[in-house]
Design an enzyme around this catalytic site. Sequence first.
Site, short mmCIF file in Angstrom:
data_model
loop_
_atom_site.label_atom_id
_atom_site.label_comp_id
_atom_site.label_asym_id
_atom_site.label_seq_id
_atom_site.Cartn_x
_atom_site.Cartn_y
_atom_site.Cartn_z
N ALA A 255 0.77 -1.24 0.00
CA ALA A 255 0.00 0.00 0.00
C ALA A 255 0.81 1.29 0.00
CB ALA A 255 -0.93 0.00 1.20
N ASP A 276 1.92 -3.07 4.17
CA ASP A 276 3.19 -2.88 3.46
C ASP A 276 4.30 -3.42 4.35
OD1 ASP A 276 3.97 -0.97 0.84
OD2 ASP A 276 5.64 -1.36 2.21
N ASP A 302 4.59 -8.65 5.80
CA ASP A 302 5.01 -9.17 4.51
C ASP A 302 3.79 -9.79 3.81
OD1 ASP A 302 6.03 -10.70 2.44
OD2 ASP A 302 7.76 -11.40 3.59
N CYS A 373 3.78 -1.05 -12.05
CA CYS A 373 4.14 0.09 -12.91
C CYS A 373 5.36 -0.33 -13.74
CB CYS A 373 4.41 1.35 -12.09
SG CYS A 373 5.66 1.17 -10.83
C1 LIG Z 1 4.45 -0.04 -6.20
S1 LIG Z 1 4.74 0.29 -4.52
C2 LIG Z 1 3.12 0.54 -3.94
C3 LIG Z 1 2.51 1.88 -4.27
C4 LIG Z 1 1.18 2.09 -3.56
N1 LIG Z 1 0.23 1.05 -3.86
C5 LIG Z 1 0.54 3.44 -3.90
O1 LIG Z 1 -0.30 3.50 -4.78
O2 LIG Z 1 0.89 4.44 -3.25
C6 LIG Z 1 5.15 -1.29 -3.93
C7 LIG Z 1 5.20 -1.41 -2.42
O3 LIG Z 1 5.41 -2.80 -2.10
C8 LIG Z 1 6.06 -2.85 -0.87
N2 LIG Z 1 6.54 -4.24 -0.71
C9 LIG Z 1 7.63 -4.81 -1.23
N3 LIG Z 1 7.71 -6.10 -0.86
C10 LIG Z 1 6.62 -6.33 -0.09
C11 LIG Z 1 6.13 -7.49 0.60
N4 LIG Z 1 6.78 -8.64 0.57
N5 LIG Z 1 4.99 -7.36 1.31
C12 LIG Z 1 4.33 -6.17 1.36
N6 LIG Z 1 4.75 -5.07 0.74
C13 LIG Z 1 5.88 -5.15 0.01
C14 LIG Z 1 7.10 -1.77 -0.96
O4 LIG Z 1 7.52 -1.36 0.33
C15 LIG Z 1 6.34 -0.67 -1.73
O5 LIG Z 1 5.82 0.26 -0.83
#
Ligand SMILES: C[S@@+](CC[C@H](N)C(=O)[O-])C[C@H]1O[C@@H](n2cnc3c(N)ncnc32)[C@H](O)[C@@H]1O
Length: 431
Positions: A255, A276, A302, A373
Amino acid sequence: MSAKLRAQGARVLSAVLDEGKSLNEALPAAQASLANPKDKALLQALCFGALRQYRLLEAAIDQLMDKPLKGKTRILQRLLVLGLYQLYFSRIPAHAAVGETVAAAPLLGQGKLKGLVNGVLRNAERQGEALLEKAAKNKAVATLHPDWLIARLKAAYPSNWQDVVEANNQQAPLWLRVNSRQGDKTQYLDALSQAGIEAVSEESLTCGFYLAEAQDVTALPGFAGGAVSVQDGAAQFAAQLLAPVDGERILDACAAPGGKTAHILELADAEVTALDVSEQRLVRVQENLARLKLSAKVVAADASQRDWWDGKAFDRILLDAPCSATGVIRRHPDIRWLRRDQDIAELAALQARILDNCWQMLKPGGTLLYATCSVLPQENREQVKAFLARTADAELLPIRDDESAQQPGWQLLPGQNKMDGFFYARVLKKP
Ligand SMILES: C[S@@+](CC[C@H](N)C(=O)[O-])C[C@H]1O[C@@H](n2cnc3c(N)ncnc32)[C@H](O)[C@@H]1O
């Protein structure tokens, strides 16, 4: 317009290129050392621009030097990149660009090599455009992208990879999303027009539009009160396609910083869990929700595990997966230098783990929207195709007419409709 600003710029470029830090991480600390807001803005413009043009500037510097700057003197190559960027791509007068850049060398502990910096910059000034034209004769250099990424783009988009490259090298417009809890797009566009701000509406988005010219968002009507948020048009399809309904339990699985969480909550009175893995990034989610006067259950955990879950299934899940971010290079010019070819397989494996895990938390009859993205098929179409093949109770809910289980999802490319590159696929859990 100081030598200190140039020295900070060289340090930022080095943090990105040598230490693998993102601009978002490296820039604020460097800006904090500058008192004047104009200097902060100039530092940002120089660092963004220099990373966008890095491959060309690097090649030009190589032409001007007998041997490469290595070890402790490597920081001067970064300073020269900044110097050449000012000469070729900014309105800073050449004498100031050269003088202040040369004066930055001692601040970087390289006072003895001031003469070298001066010589290279003067030489570039003498050669003028011919220097860059010669460097750009190398077609790989002219793309301004690393070779591995060009190879992947060519494989994925044999007939239009150059359009993607060109879009990545442009600056993105400022996209905004009207908070539908406070008013509708037409009303807000009227308010902007009365304030003399020109905006362009995008018909495919219920709440989205972009400004004809970028400006300080905090000065937009109602910004502080949450009337409007910054979010690229392509990202706005996430909540729109998820189509949340009042009263539903919704998981936003990755998120932070919360742009899509907020959009979901603007569209429905839903019970949203914003998850997140990064506690630090979740602070931004809280800040964004507070400004917009929205609330969600914010959880640091996670998404590939269920140890945090209360066992109650979700009606809808948005999985905005961690990805290569190759669709947003125009906004983040550092991405092309931070990512490595081998990252893509690792990211695809992580995405598959998160996807499989989230699926276990979705109600039968519920929908999962997978988003990235990225513009790379390994993270997108191929990822979803493999998921559909291994998941008996998953059925594609096409977003576009031309989708099938063999060719699932909707790929938006950067620059199309002035938006970022994004990918969406919607999957139903069979009842
Ligand atoms: C594309 S960004 C999300 C952007 C967000 N949805 C927004 O619209 O503002 C991806 C996110 O995935 C998180 N992330 C990475 N690995 C993860 C995991 N195993 N579990 C949960 N979150 C994770 C990162 O910290 C990052 O904030």
